[in-house]
Enzyme design. Structure first.
Site, PDB file in Angstrom:
ATOM      1  CD  GLU A  77      -3.113   0.775   2.439  1.00  0.00           C
ATOM      2  OE1 GLU A  77      -3.265  -0.552   2.484  1.00  0.00           O
ATOM      3  OE2 GLU A  77      -3.360   1.272   3.035  1.00  0.00           O
ATOM      4  CG  ASP A  78       1.421   2.839   3.270  1.00  0.00           C
ATOM      5  OD1 ASP A  78       0.504   3.226   2.596  1.00  0.00           O
ATOM      6  OD2 ASP A  78       1.356   2.905   4.523  1.00  0.00           O
TER       7      ASP A  78
END
Ligand code: MN
Length: 479
Positions: A77-78
């Site tokens: 996700e990051d």
């Protein structure tokens, strides 16, 4: 500021092989490198968060893949790593787990709301893919809630509400009472700080007032059990703040809540539970109407224990819970306790029992198939699985879980499609009733069938509350 380090995690891995430990260290190093330079709102380096999640998982004796996934859970996700990269560096399982807890990207949706709905659905249905996904997600949420003070007030309330609406019911479904209770209390603390503080203070006061005689009672019981060669451990259990707040909201007064303080007696085996019960009742009179045997009739989330309310010294009622060590682990951790209990076989056993013994699971699979639209899916899950439920008995004494306001129709189809399709009426607590009869908690239900019946009438569909019954009725009437 917390100052957890990788050593804290490594020191917990008593059950893992050297190879597994190396793999976990490798996951930590990769996550550290990928999140390098990122900060949490608390000002700490980001890695503190995945590391804390991994520590929560390790405390449940999670397998090495799950701990690796906990460390890597925010990387897809990051950061710029992909699922394929993780599969290559670790294995497919780790990649699947990380992918399972990764939010769907914004670019796939026309609005923020659509994205949120799709992600909520992903969280709820993750369990149908691999039960470990929901456990990682719960550990993630638990750490975020524990550190919520660093977020803006609007975000705090938003997260607390989502926790109560989605994560608390999920924790309950898999029997994870420890996580459930902590999430509830943390949510209440941010949603209603005044009530949280006031209720907490009152509980503390009551506990202090009663501690001395409860300790005497505890010592007395320990001695009685020891004299009969039953090794036991007795803990004082205090109900969590949120449960008490809920009871008071329903109009109960604090001094009417008899299980506010309870003594939890943990023994070695099942027979000792009943022996202990006998000794407890011999020493302190039981309030007969309050006895519950959740050992022979476990809750639908597999919670097992004996509950008996007794007339304690000091003219006060006390709840006593009697269970084995294993039952206590399941009561605290729920399905994740299998890691501790079954070791290497845990993963398979978790997924298998989820399908065969946890009633919410089959309903969830069914709702997932029936509703394409994300909003409709979530609304139905909330209505059917997350809202108040009732528990009714079959003629054999098995416990069937149904949504509030469910009818005899829902019950019949939950037992078997053929039973539903040939039902002509029912007996509830020995009284004859129509199929549309709304069931109540603890009803005893006997379905009356006739093989020559005309089958379900189409109006039954709107009388049913469960997706399962509705679909079966529709199917029958299509033919
Ligand atoms: Mn996270």
């Amino acid at each position: 500021m917390s100052n957890v380090t990788i050593d804290d995690l490594m020191n917990m891995l008593n059950h893992d092989t050297e190879e597994e430990k190396r793999k976990i260290l490798k996951a930590y190093e990769l996550a550290s490198k990928l999140h390098h330079g990122q900060m949490r709102e608390s000002g700490e380096p980001y890695i503190v968060h995945p590391l804390s999640v991994a520590i929560i998982l390790a405390s449940m004796h999670a397998d090495a893949d799950t701990i690796c996934a906990g460390l890597l859970h925010d990387t897809i996700e990051d950061t710029n790593i992909t699922k394929e990269d993780i599969a290559e560096s670790f294995n497919k399982d780790v990649a699947n787990l990380v992918d399972g807890v990764t939010k769907l990207a914004k670019m796939n949706f026309s609005s923020k709301e659509e994205q949120n709905l799709a992600n909520t659905r992903k969280i709820i249905t993750g369990i149908t893919n691999d039960v470990r996904i929901i456990v990682i997600k719960l550990a993630d949420r638990l750490h975020n809630m524990r550190t919520l003070e660093h977020k803006k007030p609007v975000k705090q309330k938003e997260n607390a509400l989502e926790t109560l609406e989605i994560f608390v019911p999920l924790a309950y479904s898999i029997g994870a009472y420890g996580i459930k209770g902590e999430l509830e209390d943390l949510s209440l603390r941010y949603l209603k700080p005044d009530i949280y503080k006031k209720t907490g203070d009152k509980i503390q006061k009551i506990t202090e007032l009663n501690r001395a005689w409860l300790e005497d009672m505890r010592a007395n019981l320990l001695q009685i059990l020891a004299s009969h060669n039953i090794p036991s451990e007795i803990k004082l259990r205090i109900k969590n703040v949120y449960s008490i707040y809920k009871k008071m909201e329903q109009g109960h007064k604090l001094n009417e809540i008899h299980d506010l303080l309870a003594l939890k007696i943990i023994v070695e085996n099942l027979l000792q539970c009943y022996e202990t019960l006998g000794f407890v009742h011999k020493e302190y009179h039981p309030l007969n109407s309050k006895f519950k045997d959740y050992i022979c009739s476990p809750k639908t989330n597999k919670y097992q224990s004996l509950h008996t309310t007794i007339f304690g010294p000091n003219d006060t009622l006390v709840q006593t819970q009697i269970r084995t060590t294993e039952m206590d682990k399941i009561a605290t951790y729920g399905l994740p306790a299998y890691w501790d209990i079954y070791g290497a076989d845990a993963r398979e056993k978790m997924q298998e029992e989820l399908k065969s013994k946890y009633q919410f699971f089959t309903s969830l699979v069914e709702i997932n198939q029936a509703f394409g639209d994300n909003k409709e899916f979530i609304d139905q899950v909330k209505r059917e699985l997350f809202a108040n439920r009732i528990y009714v008995y079959t003629t054999k004494g098995e416990i069937i879980e149904l949504p509030y306001n469910a009818t005899v129709i829902d019950f019949a189809y939950k037992i078997h499609t053929d039973i539903g399709n040939t039902m002509i009426g029912a007996q509830v607590n020995d009284e004859f009733v129509d199929v549309s009869h709304i069931l109540k908690n603890k009803d005893r239900v006997k379905v009356l069938t006739d093989p020559l019946s005309f089958g379900p009438r189409s109006e039954w569909e709107s009388l049913a509350k469960t997706t399962h019954a509705r679909r079966r009725i529709r199917e029958f009437n299509k033919k």
